[in-house]
Design a protein around this motif. Structure first.
Motif, short mmCIF file in Angstrom:
data_model
loop_
_atom_site.label_atom_id
_atom_site.label_comp_id
_atom_site.label_asym_id
_atom_site.label_seq_id
_atom_site.Cartn_x
_atom_site.Cartn_y
_atom_site.Cartn_z
N ALA A 34 0.83 -1.21 0.00
CA ALA A 34 0.00 0.00 0.00
C ALA A 34 0.86 1.26 0.00
O ALA A 34 0.56 2.22 -0.71
N ILE A 35 1.95 1.21 0.76
CA ILE A 35 2.78 2.42 0.84
C ILE A 35 3.39 2.72 -0.53
O ILE A 35 3.46 3.87 -0.96
N ALA A 36 3.79 1.65 -1.23
CA ALA A 36 4.33 1.85 -2.57
C ALA A 36 3.25 2.39 -3.49
O ALA A 36 3.49 3.28 -4.31
N ALA A 37 2.02 1.86 -3.35
CA ALA A 37 0.92 2.30 -4.20
C ALA A 37 0.61 3.77 -3.98
O ALA A 37 0.40 4.52 -4.94
N VAL A 38 0.61 4.21 -2.73
CA VAL A 38 0.34 5.62 -2.43
C VAL A 38 1.38 6.51 -3.10
O VAL A 38 1.06 7.51 -3.76
N LEU A 39 2.65 6.11 -2.96
CA LEU A 39 3.72 6.90 -3.55
C LEU A 39 3.53 7.01 -5.06
O LEU A 39 3.59 8.10 -5.65
N LEU A 40 3.27 5.86 -5.69
CA LEU A 40 3.10 5.87 -7.15
C LEU A 40 1.89 6.70 -7.56
O LEU A 40 1.95 7.44 -8.55
N ALA A 41 0.82 6.60 -6.77
CA ALA A 41 -0.39 7.35 -7.11
C ALA A 41 -0.12 8.85 -7.07
O ALA A 41 -0.55 9.60 -7.97
N ILE A 42 0.58 9.29 -6.04
CA ILE A 42 0.89 10.72 -5.93
C ILE A 42 1.76 11.16 -7.11
O ILE A 42 1.49 12.16 -7.79
N ALA A 43 2.80 10.38 -7.37
CA ALA A 43 3.71 10.72 -8.46
C ALA A 43 2.92 10.79 -9.77
O ALA A 43 3.11 11.72 -10.58
N PHE A 44 2.03 9.84 -9.98
CA PHE A 44 1.25 9.79 -11.21
C PHE A 44 0.36 11.03 -11.34
O PHE A 44 0.31 11.68 -12.39
N GLN A 45 -0.32 11.40 -10.24
CA GLN A 45 -1.19 12.56 -10.24
C GLN A 45 -0.41 13.83 -10.57
O GLN A 45 -0.85 14.64 -11.40
#
Lengths: 314, 276
Positions: A34-45
């Motif tokens: 989940a922590i990796a997913a959050v990071l990727l989501a922010i970067a993507f946004q």
């Protein structure tokens, strides 16, 4: 499959236990992903939102000094420069001081009670809100540094770093406030890694006729090096991303000026100042600047890992 | 001090227990704060011999050993009373520099503790901090050869000392200690964490090393004491009035006397395995 144990002390594990065991494993796995997913989501946004600016300005954004919402012409060089320089000032000052404090507090120069209080006080520095640092900086630090700045300018004005009349806010006060803010990070983590070294290392060195100083410099600090680099990198991340206190002290001038006494700006400070009134392409430009900050910290972290790998051969 | 300069008459000589002692204690009391940890030790450590300290846990043998190179100075509440002489010089006299003492009296620890540096850097560490001006490569080869480790590591001197096996690490620590060319090597249970083969190697090494160095070893292993040592000191522990454990020297003598014909009954009981 269960293994029957003839002795009655142990009993076969119940199904509930097995399921709990398995679900615990899955829960922790989920949290880690989940922590990796959050990071990727922010970067993507951030990436998506900055796309209009990326398409319009391309790589030139990094090298341009324009920041003109009226003409819709944006460039982030002054802020990138300001971010790096203010963080660098902070590191140059905070690393020796912080590691020095850490060494002092991990040795038994002082009675344990006094050390405990000092450790607590240093860590308390991290608990002071950023805006309070900013306020203190404006009313206390800037007046103190102004006199010093004037002296620097008058005596060393020929040197590019001190070549402008100090105007109050500027790169130097911002760097100094960042120094104070990252000091507890460097001190606390360095001290922990020094304190967790096996006592045998110290004894071995002392037993070979090394003085305490030699033991600290030649054995203890190298042995704790990866922890200290980790501390420095965490501190650098904080320094580059710090917003409020820097905004209040740096002067928010979107120009590149080599003089430390001149005002400047950082990416974080730019975002804080402009996001409220921004719209359209300006939002994209701010996102682009944020993306660059993202990449900068990413590079710093990779660099830190490389340094640790290089040194951690032993 | 160059070990070759020392008089050779005592080297391996069986009567050397009566020769000029390197270290001598007289009524030595060791305190932690107000607690008397070891009481009234009077003994001497003979030149170029292996002296073993044996005794049950808590009898203060390691504590005493650590006094010999002032390693206990690291403990704040530690202090000594009485005399601890090194060639007649009181080691705890105010003008004595503890750092200097440790350069002459080296220490090998219970747990192998190489520095997180290369094998080469481990060996030269003491020489570097002592400002050694000679050829470091030669020093490394000589020290590792003396520690019976050279053949095993000569092709990987640049690799980490921590990559070696436990027994090799301990021999590296011995090499590191003798690279400073001390006069005395103190060993605090040097084989406690090693397998029997490594233990055997280190014991053989001690026989070699005593040609050049005076060795004091603390051991829990009585077979080891009887195998390696020339002189054995037996320490015991007794409860004080306040219920704390306080160590004392029961007797010291030639090793064969301690093991076959001790004067004290408690020694007899300990070496025959009836207690401790």
């Amino acid at each position: 499959m269960t293994v029957r144990n003839p002795s009655s002390v142990t009993r076969p594990r119940s199904d509930t236990e097995r399921i709990l065991d398995q679900s615990f494993l899955w829960l922790t796995r989920l949290l880690a992903y989940a922590i990796a997913a959050v990071l990727l989501a922010i970067a993507f946004q951030v990436l998506v939102q900055s796309l209009p600016a990326i398409q319009r300005f391309g790589v030139g954004f990094i090298f341009s000094q324009d920041w003109d919402p009226v003409k819709e012409s944006y460039g982030a060089l002054p802020m990138i420069y300001g971010t790096l320089v203010s963080a660098l000032i902070a590191l140059l000052l905070a690393v020796p001081i912080g590691v020095g404090i850490a060494v002092f507090l991990s040795e038994n120069f002082l009675p344990l009670q006094v050390r405990t209080v000092l450790v607590f006080l240093v860590e308390l520095l991290a608990a002071i809100p950023s805006v309070v640092y900013g306020l203190w900086g404006i009313f206390v630090l800037i007046p103190i540094l102004r006199g010093f700045g004037v002296w620097l300018f008058e005596n060393f004005g020929w040197f590019p770093l001190f070549s402008t009349q100090p105007s109050g806010p500027g790169m130097l006060p911002a760097g100094v406030i960042l120094t104070i803010m990252i000091l507890p990070i460097i001190t606390a983590i360095s001290r922990d890694s020094l304190a967790s070294l096996p006592p045998e290392l110290r004894q071995a060195s002392i037993g070979l006729g090394a003085t305490r100083w030699e033991t600290i410099i030649r054995v203890l600090i190298p042995a704790a090096f990866s922890g200290i680099v980790g501390a420095v990198m965490l501190a650098l991340g904080r320094a580059m991303g710090e917003t409020m206190a820097v905004t209040m002290l740096i002067g928010n001038a979107n120009t590149v000026n080599v003089s430390l006494l001149a005002p400047g700006n950082t990416i974080a400070s730019l975002l804080a100042n402009q996001f409220a009134e921004a719209s359209g392409l300006q939002v994209a430009a701010l996102m682009y600047a944020g993306l660059i900050l993202f990449v900068l910290t990413f590079i710093v972290n990779i660099f830190a890992e490389l340094v640790i790998l290089k040194v951690k051969k032993f | 001090m160059n070990p070759q300069d020392r008089p050779s008459h005592s080297v391996g000589s069986p009567k050397a227990a009566s020769a000029t002692p390197v270290l001598e204690t007289r009524n030595l009391n060791i305190y932690y704060g107000s607690f008397l940890a070891v009481r009234e030790v009077s003994m001497s450590i003979p030149n170029n011999q292996v002296t073993a300290f044996i005794g049950p846990s808590g009898c203060g043998k390691s504590t005493l050993l650590r006094c010999f190179n002032r390693l206990n100075d690291l403990i704040e509440t530690f202090r000594v009373e009485g005399d601890l002489n090194y060639h007649g010089q009181n080691l705890y006299a105010p003008k004595v520099d503890a750092v200097d003492v440790r350069r002459r009296i080296g220490m090998v620890f219970q747990k192998p503790n190489p520095f997180p540096k290369s094998i080469y850097e481990n060996v030269v560490y003491g020489a570097r901090v002592n400002g050694y001006k000679g050829d470091l490569d030669e020093l490394v080869e000589r020290s590792l050869t003396q520690a019976a480790l050279w053949d095993e590591v000569k092709d990987k001197l640049k690799t980490s000392g921590l990559a070696l096996s436990g027994g090799q690490q301990q021999r590296l620590c011995i090499a590191r200690t003798i690279a400073v060319q001390p006069e005395v090597v103190l060993m605090d249970e040097p084989c406690a964490s090693l397998d029997p083969i490594s233990t055997l190697k280190i014991e053989e090494l001690m026989h070699e090393l005593k040609q050049q160095y005076t060795i004091v070893i603390v051991t829990h292993n009585m077979q080891q004491a009887s195998r390696v040592s020339d002189v054995t000191a037996f320490f015991n522990v007794r409860l004080t009035d306040t219920g704390k454990r306080s160590g004392y020297l029961v007797e010291h003598d030639r090793t064969e006397n301690i093991f076959q014909n001790p004067k004290e009954e408690s020694t007899q009981e300990y070496v025959s395995g009836r207690f401790g």
